[in-house]
Scaffold this active site. Structure first.
Site, PDB file in Angstrom:
ATOM      1  N   VAL A  67       0.831  -1.206   0.000  1.00 37.51           N
ATOM      2  CA  VAL A  67       0.000   0.000   0.000  1.00 37.51           C
ATOM      3  C   VAL A  67       0.865   1.256   0.000  1.00 37.51           C
ATOM      4  CG1 VAL A  67      -1.686   1.335   1.329  1.00 37.51           C
ATOM      5  CG2 VAL A  67      -1.952  -1.140   1.098  1.00 37.51           C
ATOM      6  N   LEU A  97      -7.454  -1.016  -2.871  1.00 39.88           N
ATOM      7  CA  LEU A  97      -6.657  -1.444  -4.009  1.00 39.88           C
ATOM      8  C   LEU A  97      -6.750  -2.946  -4.213  1.00 39.88           C
ATOM      9  CD1 LEU A  97      -3.409   0.633  -3.341  1.00 39.88           C
ATOM     10  CD2 LEU A  97      -5.462   1.320  -4.585  1.00 39.88           C
ATOM     11  N   LYS A 123     -13.973   0.158   5.344  1.00 45.71           N
ATOM     12  CA  LYS A 123     -12.940  -0.733   4.807  1.00 45.71           C
ATOM     13  C   LYS A 123     -13.238  -2.187   5.159  1.00 45.71           C
ATOM     14  CE  LYS A 123      -8.906  -2.330   3.445  1.00 45.71           C
ATOM     15  NZ  LYS A 123      -8.575  -2.516   2.020  1.00 45.71           N
ATOM     16  N   ASN A 145     -14.622  -5.339   2.420  1.00 48.06           N
ATOM     17  CA  ASN A 145     -13.919  -6.597   2.195  1.00 48.06           C
ATOM     18  C   ASN A 145     -14.710  -7.790   2.716  1.00 48.06           C
ATOM     19  OD1 ASN A 145     -11.787  -5.528   0.815  1.00 48.06           O
ATOM     20  ND2 ASN A 145     -10.358  -5.545   2.528  1.00 48.06           N
ATOM     21  N   PHE A 181     -17.390 -10.806  -8.567  1.00 50.75           N
ATOM     22  CA  PHE A 181     -17.118 -11.638  -7.399  1.00 50.75           C
ATOM     23  C   PHE A 181     -18.086 -12.824  -7.284  1.00 50.75           C
ATOM     24  CE2 PHE A 181     -14.604  -7.993  -6.502  1.00 50.75           C
ATOM     25  CZ  PHE A 181     -13.557  -8.439  -5.725  1.00 50.75           C
ATOM     26  N   ALA A 237     -17.143 -18.937  -8.969  1.00 50.38           N
ATOM     27  CA  ALA A 237     -16.880 -20.094  -8.106  1.00 50.38           C
ATOM     28  C   ALA A 237     -15.473 -20.617  -8.356  1.00 50.38           C
ATOM     29  CB  ALA A 237     -17.910 -21.187  -8.369  1.00 50.38           C
ATOM     30  N   CYS A 281      -5.596  -9.291   2.418  1.00 51.65           N
ATOM     31  CA  CYS A 281      -6.661  -8.429   2.931  1.00 51.65           C
ATOM     32  C   CYS A 281      -7.871  -9.194   3.452  1.00 51.65           C
ATOM     33  CB  CYS A 281      -7.100  -7.440   1.847  1.00 51.65           C
ATOM     34  SG  CYS A 281      -5.843  -6.218   1.428  1.00 51.65           S
ATOM     35  N   LYS A 337      -3.789 -14.678  -6.650  1.00 50.50           N
ATOM     36  CA  LYS A 337      -4.517 -14.145  -7.795  1.00 50.50           C
ATOM     37  C   LYS A 337      -3.496 -13.794  -8.863  1.00 50.50           C
ATOM     38  CE  LYS A 337      -6.146  -9.999  -7.850  1.00 50.50           C
ATOM     39  NZ  LYS A 337      -6.882  -8.749  -7.554  1.00 50.50           N
TER      40      LYS A 337
END
Length: 486
Positions: free
Chosen positions: A11, A199, A260, A264, A305, A308, A316, A376
């Protein structure tokens, strides 16, 4: 505007480089000399598309500097970002030691100049007032040192309690030379602001310049105005930025901190929800990809999102959901939905192992190849990556595990990879495998010659654990294909 960013992790480094690109003078501070020396030489400690170019640009222009000297950063700044890590403790609480240490040292370095201290680190609700208290404690420590130093002259420590209780009973402290008049006394002039980041690793530069919203938590008009000036190029689409103006959201401190965590937690819940649906689809003959498309067209739900797969990981979601669960418990509330979100996510990784067992029966002595290791694509982040759970499960069951990742394979990163052979290319990965598992949806994996890979394998079984490949094309390539939720 003059800015200090304390912490050059993910960050902090992205924030500093982007602010310098917008024309601000930025000093990034870190207590790791090797990291700072590397940054000064243009070597980045993380991988993020586009970041190396921004750091190089900022360094060349002189707008972006790196130092280990916190005093230099503080005393040459109007805005100070705290962007240090807050990793999860075993209890689920965030570890705030680094935030506390930085806040205390900020207090020790404050002078007569007014500053905005910005919490960029993800911190529990209520941390803004706590950080203010720690900063004031640091200022008081400096006052005591001056008192005991003859060459500095006698200094009187002034204290007053906020009469309206808006600071939660925090005692504010100031300094005054003993011989000075009351008009010459001073107090540390600062406000603490919450400015959470949203982010996404792999697209952090884009997200910084094109955010869905900028959230600032503060009740100080002066601090809010300074933050507005800081972000004005983004808000009004200056510096070559295009698109609609960005929403400017002003809240109180606690609400900004909650935004925040809540954001998430909701996204993590959405992923766990579609994985729950996927598991039901497998048992009923439905196809979760079609189901996700159908429900995603509902504007109240949205398609994002609803993919599956192996579930969520990274730095995070795991720690933020755990922290919110623990915060609820601290205030006497059991967050049952969030606990279920975590449980479904943990079980999803085990379900992939079960899928391999169903296809191959006994896994002992089998060779499994993993396509992707990072949590990811477009990042080198391995924190809580689903691949690590798979490796551990498969190793315990006696399987040989191999892996290839576009970034990790060539980076030398091997933490947590003791039980896996990291191959340097896909062909070496496929050689003699009993199954391939697509773990991370890197773009590179879309265009592989799967017909060639099938010929190298002991048996041509591929599990698409992200539902991102063309099933029909894979079958035509000679692969037996399994997915998640179909």
């Amino acid at each position: 505007m003059r800015v200090a960013v304390i912490g050059t992790g993910y960050v902090g480094l992205v924030t500093g480089a982007c602010l310098a690109h917008l024309g601000h003078h930025v000093i990034c501070v870190d207590n790791n000399p090797a990291k700072i020396e590397g940054l000064q030489r243009g070597r980045l400690p993380i991988y993020e598309p586009g970041l190396e170019d921004l750091v190089r640009e900022g360094s060349a222009s002189g707008l972006l500097q790196f130092t280990t000297d916190l005093r230099t950063g503080i005393q040459n700044s109007q805005v100070v970002f705290i962007a240090v890590g807050t990793p999860a403790l075993p209890s689920g609480d965030p570890d705030l030691r680094y935030v506390e240490a930085v806040a205390r040292e900020i207090g020790q370095q404050l002078d007569e100049q007014y500053r905005v201290i910005v919490n960029k680190s993800t911190v529990p609700i209520g941390s803004g007032d706590w950080v203010r208290m720690i900063i004031l404690d640091g200022a008081a420590e400096t006052a005591k040192q001056r008192l005991s130093s003859p060459e500095e002259g006698k200094v009187e420590v002034l204290s007053e309690r906020d009469p309206d209780g808006e600071l939660g009973g925090v005692v504010t402290q100031g300094l005054r030379p003993a011989s000075a008049s009351s008009e010459s006394c001073w107090m540390p002039q600062f406000d603490v602001v919450s400015n959470p980041e949203f982010l996404r690793e792999g697209s952090a530069i884009h997200d910084t310049f094109n955010p869905d919203r900028i959230v600032v938590g503060s009740e100080s008009p002066r601090a809010i105005q300074i933050m507005r000036e800081l972000y004005e190029p983004i808000l009004s689409r200056q510096k070559g930025l295009s698109g609609d103006p960005v929403p400017w959201v002003v809240t109180d401190l606690a609400s900004a901190e909650m935004i925040k965590y809540a954001a998430n937690a909701f996204l993590a819940t959405k992923i766990s929800f579609i994985n729950e649906i996927a598991n039901i689809c497998e048992r009923t003959g439905a196809d979760v990809t079609q189901v996700a498309d159908g429900i995603g067209l509902d504007k109240r739900i949205g398609r994002a999102f609803l993919n599956a797969g192996l579930g969520w990981g990274g730095s995070c979601f795991p720690k933020d959901v755990a922290a919110l669960i623990q915060t609820a418990a601290d205030y006497g509330y059991e967050a049952r939905l969030l606990r279920a979100t975590v449980e479904v996510n943990q079980q999803q990784r085990q379900r992939l192992v079960e899928k391999l067992q169903q296809a191959l029966k006994v896994l002992k002595g089998k060779t499994i190849g993993l396509l992707g290791l990072t949590f990811k694509p477009n990042t080198d982040d391995m924190r809580d990556a689903p691949s690590l759970s798979l490796i551990e499960h498969l190793h315990k069951l006696g399987a040989k595990v191999k892996a290839y990742d576009p970034i990790v394979s060539g980076s030398g990163i091997r933490e947590g990879l003791a039980h896996v052979v990291v191959e340097t290319d896909v062909l070496r990965l496929a050689q003699d495998c009993d199954a391939l598992v697509l773990v991370t949806e890197w773009q590179e994996f879309q265009s592989l010659d799967y017909s060639h890979l099938a010929g190298l394998m002991r048996r041509p079984l591929l599990i698409d654990a992200r539902n991102c490949l063309d099933r029909q094309a894979l079958r035509q390539a000679g692969m037996t294909v399994l997915g998640i939720g179909w």
